[in-house]
Design a protein around this motif. Structure first.
Motif, mmCIF file in Angstrom:
data_model
loop_
_atom_site.group_PDB
_atom_site.id
_atom_site.type_symbol
_atom_site.label_atom_id
_atom_site.label_comp_id
_atom_site.label_asym_id
_atom_site.label_seq_id
_atom_site.Cartn_x
_atom_site.Cartn_y
_atom_site.Cartn_z
ATOM 1 N N ALA A 1 0.832 -1.202 0.000
ATOM 2 C CA ALA A 1 0.000 0.000 0.000
ATOM 3 C C ALA A 1 0.868 1.254 0.000
ATOM 4 O O ALA A 1 0.521 2.268 -0.619
ATOM 5 C CB ALA A 1 -0.921 -0.006 1.221
ATOM 6 N N GLU A 2 2.010 1.182 0.686
ATOM 7 C CA GLU A 2 2.923 2.336 0.712
ATOM 8 C C GLU A 2 3.398 2.683 -0.695
ATOM 9 O O GLU A 2 3.483 3.862 -1.062
ATOM 10 C CB GLU A 2 4.128 2.042 1.611
ATOM 11 N N LYS B 1 -1.406 10.533 7.960
ATOM 12 C CA LYS B 1 -1.183 9.093 8.000
ATOM 13 C C LYS B 1 -2.508 8.331 8.000
ATOM 14 O O LYS B 1 -3.472 8.711 8.672
ATOM 15 C CB LYS B 1 -0.399 8.713 9.260
ATOM 16 N N ILE B 2 -2.547 7.256 7.246
ATOM 17 C CA ILE B 2 -3.621 6.261 7.331
ATOM 18 C C ILE B 2 -2.927 4.937 7.623
ATOM 19 O O ILE B 2 -2.444 4.265 6.712
ATOM 20 C CB ILE B 2 -4.443 6.184 6.034
ATOM 21 N N GLY B 3 -2.848 4.600 8.893
ATOM 22 C CA GLY B 3 -2.055 3.430 9.279
ATOM 23 C C GLY B 3 -0.593 3.693 8.970
ATOM 24 O O GLY B 3 -0.044 4.750 9.312
ATOM 25 N N PRO B 4 0.056 2.769 8.278
ATOM 26 C CA PRO B 4 1.471 2.973 7.938
ATOM 27 C C PRO B 4 1.686 3.815 6.684
ATOM 28 O O PRO B 4 2.817 4.113 6.315
ATOM 29 C CB PRO B 4 1.967 1.541 7.706
#
Length: 354
Positions: free
Chosen positions: A57-58, A190-193
């Motif tokens: 996802a990153e 930020k959305i999670g990591p």
């Protein structure tokens, strides 16, 4: 009921269904973004296979960020191309906007917010000049904006070196107004990591606004009309000069916007940056289905073209290949896009006539 009667009763709906399917395929082919969407899916699958690090996802949001920094300006460049014109100064005006803000405020001790507004006025003035000169002189926009490109490129380097003694702007991170402008133009959350840059959100908003203008407003109809045939558009009352000048100013506005992002993301700018980006904006528009002849294209296609750019740029890195191949890929992609766009346009027109 005889067999022939049953076959006839079954055959009639089949022919009607074929006509419905043909009409649906015509409408699909008439969409400028179809070819770009297919190419995006193919390229995505390719990099998912060859580059394992591309699958996170990153990585996706890194691609979206890279696409947004090109896609924001490409939105306006695409609209300008639909209107039948080009702007080769779009790349350097991004750097001009940031340098103007930084140098003006740093050496005169002015709040950065004031400098950003003055920089916007300066950029809009460049856009107005380009559009006015094209419409009043009849000289092709390619030549007018090429002249602006060289003037801005030289001024970026010359003025920066004259004022600062270097080829980069000073660090502005400690100046008044920095915190506000940094949050607006270069903020992230930020959305999670995953880190999501504000430019991605701005990009989506600009694409949505462009789509609404082109598809739902009278101005959008005017843009398509002047790009298809300016003389005919003028004959039916379309304000051709105002439309085209406005499109050039839109390019300058979004160039200013990305210039602000670049300045407040890195706190300083190299005076030679931006050269060559004007071609990437044009490639994004063409890959997205915008015809070089004007009058055809849409914002969604341009956005997909920019996404392909970001995906390819980072996918090559994630795959561990030599990044120098990226420019070669852009050239191939441009040639293929031009051929596909012309073929799809002809096929769509032929089927409609038939």
């Amino acid at each position: 009921m005889s067999q022939s009667t049953r076959m006839a009763s079954v055959g009639a709906p089949s022919e009607a269904s074929n006509r419905v399917r043909l009409g649906w395929s015509n409408r699909l082919l008439a969409r400028p973004e179809v070819g770009a969407a297919v190419a995006a899916v193919v390229i995505l699958i390719f990099f998912l296979v060859v580059a394992p690090s591309f699958r996170s996802a990153e990585s996706l949001f890194t691609v979206l960020y890279a696409a947004s920094t090109i896609g924001i300006v490409a939105v306006a460049v695409g609209m300008l191309m639909i209107g039948g014109e080009f702007d080769l100064s779009a790349g350097v005006i991004v750097t001009s906007a940031g340098l103007f803000n930084a140098l003006f405020c740093y050496y005169l001790g002015i709040n950065l917010i004031v400098g950003a507004v003055v920089s916007l006025v300066f950029c809009l003035g460049i856009g107005f000049f380009n559009g006015y000169m094209v419409m009043r002189t009849g000289i092709p926009s390619f030549l007018i904006t090429l002249g602006s490109f060289f003037v801005l490129q030289g001024a970026n380097l010359g003025v920066t070196k004259l004022v600062s003694g270097a080829v980069s702007s000073p660090n502005i991170s400690q100046m008044d107004g920095y915190a506000v402008l940094s949050t607006i133009f270069a903020g992230s959350f930020k959305i999670g990591p995953v880190t999501v840059w504000n430019t991605v959100i701005w990009w989506f908003l600009f694409v949505a606004l462009s789509s609404w203008i082109l598809n739902r407003t009278k101005i959008g109809n005017w843009i398509y009309a002047v790009g298809g045939n300016a003389a005919s558009a003028r004959a039916v009352g379309v304000p051709v000069i105002r439309v085209k000048v406005g499109l050039f100013m839109a390019v300058s506005f979004l160039g200013w916007f990305v210039g602000m992002h670049t300045l407040y993301r890195f706190n300083t700018l190299q005076a030679g940056n931006g050269v060559g980006n004007e071609f990437i904006y044009i490639i994004a528009a063409v890959v997205g289905g915008t015809l070089l002849t004007g009058g055809y294209g849409n914002a969604i296609g341009v956005a997909i073209g920019a996404f392909i750019f970001g995906m390819t740029q980072l996918g090559i890195v994630y795959a561990g290949w030599d990044p120098n191949w990226f420019r070669a890929f852009l050239g191939v992609m441009l040639l293929l896009a031009v051929m596909v766009n012309l073929y799809v346009k002809r096929l769509s027109t032929t089927r409609k006539v038939g």
